[in-house]
Design an enzyme around this catalytic site. Structure first.
Site, PDB file in Angstrom:
ATOM      1  N   THR A 127       1.938   1.178   0.180  1.00 41.27           N
ATOM      2  CA  THR A 127       0.810   0.840   1.046  1.00 41.27           C
ATOM      3  C   THR A 127       1.329   0.805   2.477  1.00 41.27           C
ATOM      4  O   THR A 127       2.393   0.250   2.759  1.00 41.27           O
ATOM      5  CB  THR A 127       0.108  -0.475   0.623  1.00 41.27           C
ATOM      6  OG1 THR A 127      -0.975  -0.714   1.531  1.00 41.27           O
ATOM      7  CG2 THR A 127       1.037  -1.668   0.609  1.00 41.27           C
ATOM      8  N   GLU A 128       0.609   1.475   3.370  1.00 38.71           N
ATOM      9  CA  GLU A 128       1.182   1.793   4.679  1.00 38.71           C
ATOM     10  C   GLU A 128       1.428   0.569   5.541  1.00 38.71           C
ATOM     11  O   GLU A 128       2.122   0.661   6.548  1.00 38.71           O
ATOM     12  CB  GLU A 128       0.317   2.827   5.417  1.00 38.71           C
ATOM     13  CG  GLU A 128      -1.133   2.441   5.634  1.00 38.71           C
ATOM     14  CD  GLU A 128      -2.047   2.999   4.562  1.00 38.71           C
ATOM     15  OE1 GLU A 128      -1.621   3.098   3.377  1.00 38.71           O
ATOM     16  OE2 GLU A 128      -3.204   3.329   4.891  1.00 38.71           O
ATOM     17  N   ASN A 129       0.886  -0.582   5.141  1.00 39.48           N
ATOM     18  CA  ASN A 129       1.149  -1.787   5.921  1.00 39.48           C
ATOM     19  C   ASN A 129       2.463  -2.463   5.533  1.00 39.48           C
ATOM     20  O   ASN A 129       2.685  -3.618   5.906  1.00 39.48           O
ATOM     21  CB  ASN A 129      -0.015  -2.768   5.812  1.00 39.48           C
ATOM     22  CG  ASN A 129      -0.376  -3.114   4.397  1.00 39.48           C
ATOM     23  OD1 ASN A 129      -0.492  -2.229   3.546  1.00 39.48           O
ATOM     24  ND2 ASN A 129      -0.554  -4.380   4.105  1.00 39.48           N
TER      25      ASN A 129
ATOM     26  N   ASN B 121       0.455   7.045  -2.587  1.00 45.18           N
ATOM     27  CA  ASN B 121      -0.373   6.215  -1.715  1.00 45.18           C
ATOM     28  C   ASN B 121      -1.830   6.469  -2.078  1.00 45.18           C
ATOM     29  O   ASN B 121      -2.292   7.610  -2.032  1.00 45.18           O
ATOM     30  CB  ASN B 121      -0.111   6.578  -0.242  1.00 45.18           C
ATOM     31  CG  ASN B 121      -0.895   5.700   0.728  1.00 45.18           C
ATOM     32  OD1 ASN B 121      -2.117   5.684   0.712  1.00 45.18           O
ATOM     33  ND2 ASN B 121      -0.167   4.975   1.576  1.00 45.18           N
TER      34      ASN B 121
ATOM     35  N   SER C  98       7.464   2.390   7.652  1.00 47.86           N
ATOM     36  CA  SER C  98       6.446   2.801   6.678  1.00 47.86           C
ATOM     37  C   SER C  98       5.967   4.216   6.975  1.00 47.86           C
ATOM     38  O   SER C  98       5.757   5.022   6.059  1.00 47.86           O
ATOM     39  CB  SER C  98       5.268   1.828   6.724  1.00 47.86           C
ATOM     40  OG  SER C  98       4.327   2.156   5.730  1.00 47.86           O
TER      41      SER C  98
END
Lengths: 227, 236, 227, 236
Positions: free
Chosen positions: C53-55, C30, C95
């Site tokens: 990607t954390e979304n 990340n 996530s």
């Protein structure tokens, strides 16, 4: 009628049919193994219920035609089922989000004992040589919005199943809302068991005689309360 | 016959009440339910608490709701972005409250709210200002902070497709908070580009089962926030 | 070299390239916004890294060609990206299962300050008029297996960013493993900051002069420790 | 180039060690990784703790592993089913320990183990023997019991299809514990009917992202437990 006359009042099918009448259209319902499963057969045609099985399917349909089943499409009782149009599969944690999170409207379960405060015992007789097994029963009673019990009014030995307090190990505290037996429909009220309906040919005193806790007669108020 | 469709976005949000808590889907513009937000502005409910990752941009959608003075508190992880000035101004003037929550803690609090889990422990934020006043507890030699499940009166999200049961499919990273917010509100309202009959979505691929969805409204061609902002649009 | 000579040592691209060399093949990574994003450009061709990607996307690819983007396919910095073969979409709770549960191998972040015990401050200057915003930074540093910081060695004003203890609000306690600056590569060790490598043309005393905490020289042992 | 395939079930489980904790997917026969379980019997590791919903049936798969004396403890919600005698006999003889966990609590404990959440609260089992000795706590007037996240050294599950990154699709209700168990072990091992190249599975439909999967082994035509049991099969 004696306490050994277990066939008095409604048959298993009639109990299931009676319960089915009370489920509103569109409810999400989880049916336990045994008599509860019969309920699905008696839902009036003008109602659509959506059945949840805790092993990962919502929109469960009836058993498959012979030879059409998939050993990996089963219900919580591990019998082969089908998926209705609009069904969805999901994993076990998501399945219990539905249960624990209060998203299922109704769970219908069998019982060993129900106490007058709504305590339920239905997972273990507590005998020392029994293999303990709980499955999803404790999650269902703790999480589902309404818990209806469907059961013979007494054991095969004529012992009351509706009691002042449970002697078997509990499944949940104060969780049962309503009980459908061969003899009556009984609500769990703040004042204890209240009979809202007698099965055809059954008298109030017959029910009281086979119940291990005091019953109140709330048939009038229950009827009056209906819209 | 199950059919969760309602005819218009206005009908979908008609019962939102003053003082309600509303979860609003989206991460930046991806998944932001702009048409439902505009209907909510028209509807007029005020003193709202919103739960959302951001606070919108420009003066459309979520930013417009805030600019209209309808939001008294925001529970957010990142209440500023490019072209985001509305929240900043109200916050500096003391006209809106903020509960700042780390993004993963926000997501898990929402999931727990929907899952009947009143509280959980996380290592996130231990030792930082965002753990101040919260209960700490050690498990196996490591410190964790207790965080509470989060629920709302309404959830308003955008998805790509629904069937009439409310089963949902999303579009790419517009999925973000939608599936968990759908589980955590008394009433979940979804705008989708298209609605199909029950059985037309493969049950293996459904992301949000319809049990979590109360109302579906079709918005066939939803606006893109960035395009509205670039065009200088405002709402109403 | 003076404390104002911020361009000494490696450029931003060179810092990113240096860090990229250290990431093993197959790691799930990340990358934060800013200099960290540059790392992806410099990964050697014989390595495949998988970007999270954390979304809600793992298997993130580079920016789309002009006109090919989807406003609903974005990264945590809200810029349009693409999805590589083998990518998967998921919701925010899943996530952060990846993040909080220790499934991501490496997170590369910028910093306002790093303390000699690994404390990181990178989300807020604590100024009274700042709008607080944290995003996923606290989750990433608490959950990801390795945290590398990539940053200029000092602020634009020449203040050290590597300090005895952070004065800005913390993002996490004791979370940073390694720091890549324009001047050096520095490990956070039980004994504090240890210089494992100097940038070309930089001397140890130059790094010490621009650092707010004592540095040990572990270049020998670091080399010896390599397989 | 990422490729998580291994050639055989035996290779996939070669490093399982004595005393290991192993999560085993499946609900009844749906999702039970029979071929990996048989490879584990051949491999020989013993004193295992298993985490699984049931304990198998007949004398194949999970029941065969137990019958072979390899399992010292089972963490289960329902350790008996039709045609299930192996566990019962060992349990009555005191040869296997049982930690009985409500099914939803088991699922959430596994999810939390994978999610970095060391503990959570649930109303499930409050007031019952399964809450005895556990910490109770009241939130908003209601009692909850604290339950701990659960992790394992290995997870062994069955899925329908993988790509070389380990992204997984499941078959119907065989999904059950697979996606959460995949997140909660140091090493996750999956048997699948087919393996495809990266990019051949629609990224919107992936149920288990490959980040949770370490090893994929193809078992093109997995046995059905009920058929083996009906045929009186035993293993080895």
């Amino acid at each position: 009628m004696t306490s050994n006359d277990l066939k008095a009042g409604r048959s298993r099918d009639e109990m299931a049919a009676r319960l089915a009448q009370d489920i509103p259209n569109g409810w999400y319902v989880n049916l336990g193994i045994g008599i509860p499963e019969l309920v699905a057969k008696f839902v009036p045609e003008d109602k659509t219920l959506i059945y949840h099985t805790e092993n990962g399917l919502i929109g469960m349909g009836p058993s498959p035609a012979a030879g059409q089943g998939d050993p990996e499409l089963i219900n919580a009782g591990k019998r082969q089922v089908t998926a209705m149009p609009g069904a969805a599969y999901f994993h076990h944690a998501d399945s219990f989000v539905m249960i624990r999170g209060g998203h299922i409207d109704l769970c219908v379960l069998g019982a060993l004992q129900v106490a007058q405060n709504g305590d339920l015992a239905n997972w273990s007789t507590g005998q020392p040589d029994a293999i303990p097994a709980v499955g999803g029963a404790m999650d269902l009673v703790a999480g589902v919005k309404s818990i209806y019990v469907i059961t013979q009014h007494t054991t095969k030995q004529g012992e009351p199943k509706l009691v002042e307090s449970c002697t078997y190990p509990l499944t949940g505290l104060g969780v049962v809302n309503r009980i459908y037996t061969n003899l009556a429909v009984i609500d769990v009220t703040p004042g204890g068991f209240g009979v809202t309906e007698l099965s055809p040919g059954v008298e109030f005193k017959d029910v009281q005689n086979q119940t291990g806790a005091p019953l109140s007669d709330i048939r009038e108020s229950a009827t009056a309360g209906k819209k | 016959m199950i059919d969760k469709r309602v005819n218009t976005a206005h009908e979908a949000v008609a019962d939102v009440f003053d003082g309600a808590t509303i979860m609003i889907g989206g991460f930046g513009e991806a998944g932001s339910p702009i048409e439902l937000l505009h209907a909510l502005i028209d509807q007029g409910a005020s003193d709202l608490t919103i739960v959302s990752n951001n606070t919108g941009s420009g003066e459309v959608g979520l930013a417009a709701l805030i600019k209209a003075g309808r939001v008294s508190k925001a529970v957010c992880s990142y209440p500023r972005t490019a072209n985001s000035t509305v929240f900043t101004e109200l916050y500096r003037n003391g006209q809106i409250k903020l509960e700042l929550v780390p993004q993963g803690t926000l997501a898990e609090r929402i999931r727990c709210g929907g899952a009947g889990v009143p509280a959980f422990y996380t290592a996130t934020a231990v030792g930082t200002p965002l753990a101040e006043g919260k209960e700490l507890r050690e498990f196996e030699g490591k410190q964790y902070v207790m965080e509470r499940g989060l629920r709302a009166d309404f959830t308003i999200i955008k998805a790509r497709m629904a069937d009439v049961h409310g089963n949902l499919l999303y579009n790419k990273t517009a999925r973000n908070f939608g599936p968990i917010m759908a589980t955590a509100a008394e009433t979940t309202i979804v705008q989708v580009e298209s609605v199909v009959e029950a059985g037309e979505i493969d049950p293996e691929t459904i992301v949000t089962p319809g049990i979590f969805v109360d109302r579906v409204v079709q918005v066939a061609q939803p606006a893109h926030e960035s395009e509205l902002v670039a065009a200088g649009a405002t709402y109403p």
